[in-house]
Design a protein around this motif. Structure first.
Motif, PDB file in Angstrom:
ATOM      1  N   ASN A   1       0.603  -1.113   0.071  1.00 11.90           N
ATOM      2  CA  ASN A   1       0.096  -0.117  -0.057  1.00 11.90           C
ATOM      3  C   ASN A   1       0.984   1.271   0.048  1.00 11.90           C
ATOM      4  OD1 ASN A   1      -2.507  -1.315   0.242  1.00 11.90           O
ATOM      5  ND2 ASN A   1      -2.270  -1.634   2.269  1.00 11.90           N
ATOM      6  N   ILE A   2       0.320   2.400  -0.534  1.00  8.16           N
ATOM      7  CA  ILE A   2       0.924   3.493  -0.679  1.00  8.16           C
ATOM      8  C   ILE A   2       0.165   4.535  -0.002  1.00  8.16           C
ATOM      9  CG2 ILE A   2       1.840   5.291  -2.106  1.00  8.16           C
ATOM     10  CD1 ILE A   2       2.202   3.559  -4.239  1.00  8.16           C
TER      11      ILE A   2
ATOM     12  N   ALA B   1       1.989   1.211   5.964  1.00  8.46           N
ATOM     13  CA  ALA B   1       1.964   1.027   4.284  1.00  8.46           C
ATOM     14  C   ALA B   1       3.695   1.094   4.080  1.00  8.46           C
ATOM     15  CB  ALA B   1       1.426   2.422   4.053  1.00  8.46           C
ATOM     16  N   LYS B   2       3.857   0.540   2.800  1.00 11.28           N
ATOM     17  CA  LYS B   2       5.262   0.358   2.490  1.00 11.28           C
ATOM     18  C   LYS B   2       5.930   1.625   2.190  1.00 11.28           C
ATOM     19  CE  LYS B   2       8.332  -2.551  -0.368  1.00 11.28           C
ATOM     20  NZ  LYS B   2       8.641  -3.444  -1.321  1.00 11.28           N
ATOM     21  N   TYR B   3       5.126   2.636   1.383  1.00 11.60           N
ATOM     22  CA  TYR B   3       5.378   3.896   1.157  1.00 11.60           C
ATOM     23  C   TYR B   3       4.738   4.760   1.581  1.00 11.60           C
ATOM     24  CZ  TYR B   3       8.508   1.079  -1.968  1.00 11.60           C
ATOM     25  OH  TYR B   3       9.370   0.284  -2.511  1.00 11.60           O
TER      26      TYR B   3
ATOM     27  N   ILE C   1       9.515   4.927  -5.520  1.00 16.65           N
ATOM     28  CA  ILE C   1       9.060   3.342  -5.157  1.00 16.65           C
ATOM     29  C   ILE C   1       9.900   2.392  -6.019  1.00 16.65           C
ATOM     30  CG2 ILE C   1       7.280   1.807  -5.963  1.00 16.65           C
ATOM     31  CD1 ILE C   1       5.316   4.397  -5.241  1.00 16.65           C
ATOM     32  N   LYS C   2      10.330   2.959  -7.295  1.00 18.14           N
ATOM     33  CA  LYS C   2      11.184   2.257  -8.122  1.00 18.14           C
ATOM     34  C   LYS C   2      12.725   2.182  -7.378  1.00 18.14           C
ATOM     35  CE  LYS C   2       9.251   2.166 -12.732  1.00 18.14           C
ATOM     36  NZ  LYS C   2       9.184   2.979 -13.732  1.00 18.14           N
ATOM     37  N   LYS C   3      13.096   3.272  -6.791  1.00 17.81           N
ATOM     38  CA  LYS C   3      14.296   3.019  -6.068  1.00 17.81           C
ATOM     39  C   LYS C   3      14.330   2.021  -4.762  1.00 17.81           C
ATOM     40  CE  LYS C   3      15.664   7.324  -5.696  1.00 17.81           C
ATOM     41  NZ  LYS C   3      16.282   8.409  -5.239  1.00 17.81           N
ATOM     42  N   GLY C   4      12.917   1.820  -4.342  1.00 14.87           N
ATOM     43  CA  GLY C   4      12.807   1.018  -2.946  1.00 14.87           C
ATOM     44  C   GLY C   4      12.939   1.836  -1.938  1.00 14.87           C
ATOM     45  N   GLU C   5      12.782   3.245  -1.991  1.00  6.92           N
ATOM     46  CA  GLU C   5      13.203   4.073  -0.812  1.00  6.92           C
ATOM     47  C   GLU C   5      12.175   3.979   0.465  1.00  6.92           C
ATOM     48  OE1 GLU C   5      13.572   8.073  -1.521  1.00  6.92           O
ATOM     49  OE2 GLU C   5      15.520   7.829  -2.726  1.00  6.92           O
TER      50      GLU C   5
END
Ligand code: C5P
Length: 215
Positions: free
Chosen positions: A4-5, A132-134, A211-215
């Motif tokens: 989830n964001i 939430a992950k992000y 998100i792509k960088k996984g920050e």
């Protein structure tokens, strides 16, 4: 995507447009929690109820659904009506009632329980989905936020003055930050994005980049 964001921030920071595009690009589901508070507020206006007991009863019995980015209140499409000025002026008072928040938080968690959701609001990263992950917190100067809201309302045919819109933004910021229960706040692990002077596409790219960088 099964994570989830959370996207939080004050009125006019560009949350909903940004969140909707991010959700589309990542093939996730967009959930506008402000629309849920607005729908309950519309219900209280229609029933002419203001005392907390009556409002809580209405909120606990209300059925809110989302279908294709439209919001339905007890089966009726209220997507456009919840944006009117009467609702906008009252929504922060209704959203400050703890039992109303508890009912909507429960529903929001249920919608997000299997992941794949981009949820925008005021307390998503702090209270609704603390795992939430992000998490992002969008903000912008009051002037810029008022300008965006004013242009949006004028383009939809609403008759408002810039001063009215600016005052509404300042009042809602104050009420949303100062309420006792689950106020608008920046989660400790949120990425803060100041959208002043940025286009929606720039903000979307920044979020997707994180998100792509996984920050
Ligand atoms: O996002 P929007 O401006 O439509 O939200 C309307 C109001 O709903 C906010 O000013 C706030 O009072 C309330 N709200 C909230 N918590 C959320 C989302 C919105 O209190 N998660």
């Amino acid at each position: 995507m099964n994570f989830n964001i959370a996207i939080d921030g004050p009125a006019g920071a560009g949350k909903s447009t940004t969140a909707r595009i991010v959700a589309d690009k990542l093939k996730m589901t967009y959930v506008d929690t402000g629309a849920m508070y607005r729908a309950i507020t519309l219900l209280t206006i229609r029933h002419n109820k203001t005392n907390p007991e009556d409002v809580i009863k209405l909120a606990s019995e209300a059925k809110i659904d989302f279908k294709e980015n439209r919001i339905y209140l007890n089966g009726e499409d209220v997507t456009d009506e919840i944006r009117n000025l009467a609702v906008t002026e009252k929504v922060s008072k209704i959203a400050a009632i703890p039992e109303v928040r508890a009912a909507l938080t429960k529903l929001q968690r249920q919608i997000a329980k299997n992941g794949g959701v981009v949820m925008d609001g005021r307390d998503i990263g702090t209270t609704v989905l603390p795992d939430a992950k992000y998490k992002f917190y969008l903000t912008a100067s009051v002037k810029e936020r008022a300008c965006r809201r004013y242009n949006e309302l004028i383009s939809k045919g609403y008759k408002v003055t810039f001063k009215q819109v600016e005052k509404d933004i300042i009042d809602r910021d104050y009420q949303d930050k100062k309420r006792d229960f689950s106020p608008m706040a920046i989660a400790d692990d949120a990425i803060i994005i100041d959208t002043t002077g940025k286009t929606i596409d720039e903000v979307v790219d920044e979020i997707i980049g994180c998100i792509k960088k996984g920050e």
